[in-house]
Motif scaffolding. Structure first.
Motif, PDB file in Angstrom:
ATOM      1  N   VAL A  20       0.828  -1.214   0.000  1.00 58.82           N
ATOM      2  CA  VAL A  20       0.000   0.000   0.000  1.00 58.82           C
ATOM      3  C   VAL A  20       0.861   1.262   0.000  1.00 58.82           C
ATOM      4  O   VAL A  20       0.649   2.176  -0.792  1.00 58.82           O
ATOM      5  CB  VAL A  20      -0.957   0.012   1.212  1.00 58.82           C
ATOM      6  CG1 VAL A  20      -1.665   1.355   1.346  1.00 58.82           C
ATOM      7  CG2 VAL A  20      -1.977  -1.109   1.077  1.00 58.82           C
ATOM      8  N   TRP A  21       1.818   1.330   0.941  1.00 57.88           N
ATOM      9  CA  TRP A  21       2.691   2.498   1.050  1.00 57.88           C
ATOM     10  C   TRP A  21       3.988   2.196   0.331  1.00 57.88           C
ATOM     11  O   TRP A  21       5.031   1.961   0.944  1.00 57.88           O
ATOM     12  CB  TRP A  21       2.895   2.846   2.536  1.00 57.88           C
ATOM     13  CG  TRP A  21       1.621   3.388   3.142  1.00 57.88           C
ATOM     14  CD1 TRP A  21       1.095   4.641   2.980  1.00 57.88           C
ATOM     15  CD2 TRP A  21       0.693   2.667   3.962  1.00 57.88           C
ATOM     16  NE1 TRP A  21      -0.100   4.746   3.663  1.00 57.88           N
ATOM     17  CE2 TRP A  21      -0.371   3.547   4.277  1.00 57.88           C
ATOM     18  CE3 TRP A  21       0.650   1.362   4.472  1.00 57.88           C
ATOM     19  CZ2 TRP A  21      -1.457   3.178   5.067  1.00 57.88           C
ATOM     20  CZ3 TRP A  21      -0.426   0.979   5.263  1.00 57.88           C
ATOM     21  CH2 TRP A  21      -1.468   1.893   5.555  1.00 57.88           C
ATOM     22  N   ASN A  22       3.873   2.139  -0.997  1.00 58.45           N
ATOM     23  CA  ASN A  22       5.015   1.703  -1.793  1.00 58.45           C
ATOM     24  C   ASN A  22       5.867   2.883  -2.281  1.00 58.45           C
ATOM     25  O   ASN A  22       6.708   2.709  -3.152  1.00 58.45           O
ATOM     26  CB  ASN A  22       4.531   0.854  -2.972  1.00 58.45           C
ATOM     27  CG  ASN A  22       3.500   1.588  -3.819  1.00 58.45           C
ATOM     28  OD1 ASN A  22       3.280   2.795  -3.652  1.00 58.45           O
ATOM     29  ND2 ASN A  22       2.874   0.883  -4.735  1.00 58.45           N
ATOM     30  N   HIS A  23       5.679   4.060  -1.695  1.00 58.11           N
ATOM     31  CA  HIS A  23       6.404   5.239  -2.154  1.00 58.11           C
ATOM     32  C   HIS A  23       7.786   5.354  -1.527  1.00 58.11           C
ATOM     33  O   HIS A  23       8.629   6.092  -2.016  1.00 58.11           O
ATOM     34  CB  HIS A  23       5.592   6.512  -1.856  1.00 58.11           C
ATOM     35  CG  HIS A  23       5.292   6.661  -0.383  1.00 58.11           C
ATOM     36  ND1 HIS A  23       4.554   5.752   0.333  1.00 58.11           N
ATOM     37  CD2 HIS A  23       5.679   7.614   0.511  1.00 58.11           C
ATOM     38  CE1 HIS A  23       4.472   6.145   1.606  1.00 58.11           C
ATOM     39  NE2 HIS A  23       5.155   7.262   1.736  1.00 58.11           N
ATOM     40  N   LYS A  24       8.006   4.650  -0.415  1.00 67.88           N
ATOM     41  CA  LYS A  24       9.335   4.739   0.200  1.00 67.88           C
ATOM     42  C   LYS A  24       9.642   3.489   1.015  1.00 67.88           C
ATOM     43  O   LYS A  24       8.762   2.700   1.343  1.00 67.88           O
ATOM     44  CB  LYS A  24       9.449   6.002   1.060  1.00 67.88           C
ATOM     45  CG  LYS A  24       8.755   5.949   2.423  1.00 67.88           C
ATOM     46  CD  LYS A  24       8.830   7.274   3.137  1.00 67.88           C
ATOM     47  CE  LYS A  24       9.835   7.227   4.266  1.00 67.88           C
ATOM     48  NZ  LYS A  24       9.657   8.297   5.240  1.00 67.88           N
ATOM     49  N   ALA A  25      10.924   3.341   1.371  1.00 66.69           N
ATOM     50  CA  ALA A  25      11.417   2.270   2.245  1.00 66.69           C
ATOM     51  C   ALA A  25      10.848   0.889   1.894  1.00 66.69           C
ATOM     52  O   ALA A  25      10.165   0.273   2.704  1.00 66.69           O
ATOM     53  CB  ALA A  25      11.088   2.613   3.706  1.00 66.69           C
ATOM     54  N   PRO A  26      11.129   0.384   0.691  1.00 62.56           N
ATOM     55  CA  PRO A  26      10.603  -0.942   0.344  1.00 62.56           C
ATOM     56  C   PRO A  26      11.127  -2.014   1.285  1.00 62.56           C
ATOM     57  O   PRO A  26      12.315  -2.051   1.585  1.00 62.56           O
ATOM     58  CB  PRO A  26      11.099  -1.167  -1.084  1.00 62.56           C
ATOM     59  CG  PRO A  26      12.237  -0.233  -1.267  1.00 62.56           C
ATOM     60  CD  PRO A  26      12.004   0.929  -0.365  1.00 62.56           C
ATOM     61  N   LEU A  27      10.201  -2.880   1.739  1.00 67.68           N
ATOM     62  CA  LEU A  27      10.597  -3.964   2.641  1.00 67.68           C
ATOM     63  C   LEU A  27      11.010  -5.206   1.859  1.00 67.68           C
ATOM     64  O   LEU A  27      11.661  -6.110   2.401  1.00 67.68           O
ATOM     65  CB  LEU A  27       9.433  -4.318   3.585  1.00 67.68           C
ATOM     66  CG  LEU A  27       9.006  -3.201   4.535  1.00 67.68           C
ATOM     67  CD1 LEU A  27       7.808  -3.651   5.371  1.00 67.68           C
ATOM     68  CD2 LEU A  27      10.150  -2.792   5.453  1.00 67.68           C
ATOM     69  N   LEU A  28      10.577  -5.273   0.606  1.00 65.96           N
ATOM     70  CA  LEU A  28      10.932  -6.401  -0.247  1.00 65.96           C
ATOM     71  C   LEU A  28      11.612  -5.879  -1.503  1.00 65.96           C
ATOM     72  O   LEU A  28      11.255  -4.808  -2.001  1.00 65.96           O
ATOM     73  CB  LEU A  28       9.676  -7.190  -0.631  1.00 65.96           C
ATOM     74  CG  LEU A  28       9.126  -8.119   0.440  1.00 65.96           C
ATOM     75  CD1 LEU A  28       7.698  -8.565   0.101  1.00 65.96           C
ATOM     76  CD2 LEU A  28      10.004  -9.361   0.580  1.00 65.96           C
ATOM     77  N   PRO A  29      12.591  -6.655  -2.039  1.00 67.81           N
ATOM     78  CA  PRO A  29      13.234  -6.240  -3.296  1.00 67.81           C
ATOM     79  C   PRO A  29      12.251  -6.387  -4.462  1.00 67.81           C
ATOM     80  O   PRO A  29      11.185  -6.974  -4.289  1.00 67.81           O
ATOM     81  CB  PRO A  29      14.402  -7.218  -3.437  1.00 67.81           C
ATOM     82  CG  PRO A  29      14.117  -8.358  -2.530  1.00 67.81           C
ATOM     83  CD  PRO A  29      13.106  -7.933  -1.529  1.00 67.81           C
ATOM     84  N   SER A  30      12.610  -5.874  -5.634  1.00 65.65           N
ATOM     85  CA  SER A  30      11.680  -5.991  -6.760  1.00 65.65           C
ATOM     86  C   SER A  30      11.881  -7.283  -7.558  1.00 65.65           C
ATOM     87  O   SER A  30      10.972  -7.753  -8.215  1.00 65.65           O
ATOM     88  CB  SER A  30      11.781  -4.771  -7.683  1.00 65.65           C
ATOM     89  OG  SER A  30      13.135  -4.515  -7.946  1.00 65.65           O
ATOM     90  N   ASP A  31      13.060  -7.883  -7.465  1.00 64.43           N
ATOM     91  CA  ASP A  31      13.320  -9.119  -8.205  1.00 64.43           C
ATOM     92  C   ASP A  31      12.579 -10.306  -7.575  1.00 64.43           C
ATOM     93  O   ASP A  31      12.725 -10.540  -6.357  1.00 64.43           O
ATOM     94  CB  ASP A  31      14.832  -9.400  -8.211  1.00 64.43           C
ATOM     95  CG  ASP A  31      15.149 -10.779  -8.754  1.00 64.43           C
ATOM     96  OD1 ASP A  31      15.536 -11.662  -7.963  1.00 64.43           O
ATOM     97  OD2 ASP A  31      14.973 -10.980  -9.971  1.00 64.43           O
ATOM     98  N   PRO A  32      11.780 -11.073  -8.371  1.00 65.52           N
ATOM     99  CA  PRO A  32      11.001 -12.176  -7.783  1.00 65.52           C
ATOM    100  C   PRO A  32      11.820 -13.204  -7.024  1.00 65.52           C
ATOM    101  O   PRO A  32      11.378 -13.707  -5.989  1.00 65.52           O
ATOM    102  CB  PRO A  32      10.306 -12.813  -8.996  1.00 65.52           C
ATOM    103  CG  PRO A  32      10.202 -11.718  -9.983  1.00 65.52           C
ATOM    104  CD  PRO A  32      11.442 -10.889  -9.800  1.00 65.52           C
ATOM    105  N   TYR A  33      13.046 -13.534  -7.521  1.00 67.14           N
ATOM    106  CA  TYR A  33      13.834 -14.538  -6.815  1.00 67.14           C
ATOM    107  C   TYR A  33      14.276 -14.017  -5.454  1.00 67.14           C
ATOM    108  O   TYR A  33      14.147 -14.708  -4.435  1.00 67.14           O
ATOM    109  CB  TYR A  33      15.054 -15.005  -7.628  1.00 67.14           C
ATOM    110  CG  TYR A  33      15.772 -16.123  -6.910  1.00 67.14           C
ATOM    111  CD1 TYR A  33      16.970 -15.895  -6.241  1.00 67.14           C
ATOM    112  CD2 TYR A  33      15.198 -17.397  -6.829  1.00 67.14           C
ATOM    113  CE1 TYR A  33      17.584 -16.925  -5.525  1.00 67.14           C
ATOM    114  CE2 TYR A  33      15.793 -18.422  -6.120  1.00 67.14           C
ATOM    115  CZ  TYR A  33      16.988 -18.182  -5.470  1.00 67.14           C
ATOM    116  OH  TYR A  33      17.573 -19.187  -4.742  1.00 67.14           O
TER     117      TYR A  33
END
Lengths: 220, 217
Positions: A78-91
């Protein structure tokens, strides 16, 4: 975003609740904290988590989300504008989810055993606990955090454990730092973050709480 | 493109079948590797050193373990036939029910096949499945009009595993009387065009359950 209403039903010594506090702080989300009495559960708690009747419950614009790791993923999406908790690469995402699951299945269960069991069961739990922390040290490697340069879902899931360390060491007769210096160094780096320090209670207060619980549960 | 997908699995395991269902629904080709759990290969131990269990999916040499983690990976990597909804709240709900099935329903159902306090175990299992049935409401599948994440994670309940165990052990858990909507869902599940080709051979499963849970001579 301006009209977002976020409420967190929580219990101050709960490591699961701490995870959600840290994530919301990382994302800069304003929310209302409602400490719950777990021995006299509020109608709001029973209504928002009828299946498990547990905390934490995140209520976002009236809709409840339960189970801390699920809440973390929800917050991240939901709050994907900062501080991502997960990387973007699926693996890499799958590996982060695997280790967060490992933290739940192993570390929390074994940690709990170090202050609530005796004799052979305690000794076995202590050994396995240290072995599991060592596996996490290998996974961390040279990175400052499991999430790389910033806190990721594994860091957020695991660091609340740190407020319970004095409990494990006192009642389990454990000494974590000499066995797992890499882990302790990682924990100290996490504690340099404001999102973490403002979300974790004082170790002494947690110890007092555990002492009380042990008496109530008849472990003393 | 040189996609190499391998799956370490066991023919009768609902956990590895979940992964197969997801791959088949998305039309992903893979190499199936049957694992002997009594004699785990070096390759399995190399790909899953932490838990040493199946299923393990190996995609272009990179391993992923834990069936629910694998399902999410598959959903993110192969976009056809989405398993999880797009909306974050709906996704959280799907993950919640998948976790409920995994951590509450399945252990409770296995307890019913054990010999300790069976009556109590059956009562508890029925209560948990009732909660699951309430979540289903009047939908054809948990995923809505088509199979989704929760349906796949519930394969043990929807497929023949539970039905066959309860008959062999002699307990009544998932019955039309107790759980009519869940029963209807399980019929839709086993008749789904892709799922029905991906359930373990029934006679082999029954024979296995007879050995494991049947009355001892």
């Amino acid at each position: 975003m301006a009209s977002d209403e976020v409420v967190l039903l929580d219990f101050w010594p709960s490591p699961f609740g701490m995870r959600v506090r840290i994530a919301l702080a990382e994302k800069g989300v304003k929310y209302e904290y409602k400490n719950q009495d777990l021995w006299n559960k509020s109608p709001l708690l029973l209504q928002t988590n009828p299946v498990h009747k547990k905390i934490p419950v995140l209520i976002h614009n009236g809709k409840p989300v339960c189970e801390s790791l699920i809440v973390l993923q929800y917050i991240d999406e939901v709050w994907n504008h900062k501080a991502p908790l997960l990387p973007s690469d699926p693996y890499l995402r799958s590996q982060a989810k695997f280790w967060a699951d490992f933290v739940d299945k192993k570390i929390y269960v074994l940690g709990w055993k170090t202050w609530s069991t005796k004799g052979e069961e305690l000794e076995a739990a202590k050994k396995e606990f240290i072995d599991c922390i060592k596996l996490l040290e290998v996974e961390l490697g040279d990175k400052p955090f499991f999430g790389g340069e910033t806190l990721g879902i594994v860091d957020v899931s695991l660091i609340p454990l740190y407020s319970w360390f004095s409990v494990y060491e006192k009642f389990g007769n454990l000494s974590i730092e000499p066995e797992c210096p890499v882990f302790v160094a990682w924990a100290k780096r996490c504690l340099e973050k404001e999102s973490v320090t403002k979300s974790l209670p004082d170790q002494d207060k947690v110890c007092d709480y555990a002492l009380w619980r042990r008496k109530v549960l008849g472990y003393e | 493109m040189g996609e190499e997908v391998k799956l370490f699995a066991v023919w009768g395991s609902p956990f590895s079948r979940r992964v197969e269902m997801a791959l088949k629904l998305k039309g992903v080709e893979y190499e199936y590797i049957e694992v002997d759990l009594q004699n785990k290969s070096d390759l399995l131990l190399k790909y899953n050193p932490v838990h040493k269990k199946i299923p393990v999916l190996v995609h272009n040499g990179k391993p992923i373990a834990e069936s629910v983690v694998i399902l999410e990976y598959i959903d993110e990597t192969w976009k056809g036939f989405p398993l999880l909804p797009k909306d974050p709240y709906q996704r959280a709900m799907a993950r919640f029910w998948a976790k409920f099935i995994e951590e509450k329903c399945m252990p409770a159902l296995f307890k019913c096949a054990g010999t300790e306090d069976r009556e109590k175990a059956v009562e508890e299992a029925c209560e948990l499945l009732k909660l699951l049935e309430n979540e289903l409401e009047d939908k054809k599948f948990f995923g809505g009009e088509n199979i989704g994440f929760v349906d796949i994670v519930a394969d043990f309940i929807g497929g023949y595993w539970l039905r066959d165990i309860q008959e062999i052990v002699g307990v009544k858990i998932l019955t039309r009387e107790n759980l009519p909507k869940l029963c209807e869902w399980s019929d839709e599940f086993v008749n789904h065009v892709v799922i029905k080709e991906n359930l373990p051979p029934r006679d082999k499963l029954i024979a296995y359950f007879r050995t494991r849970f049947g009355p001892k001579p």
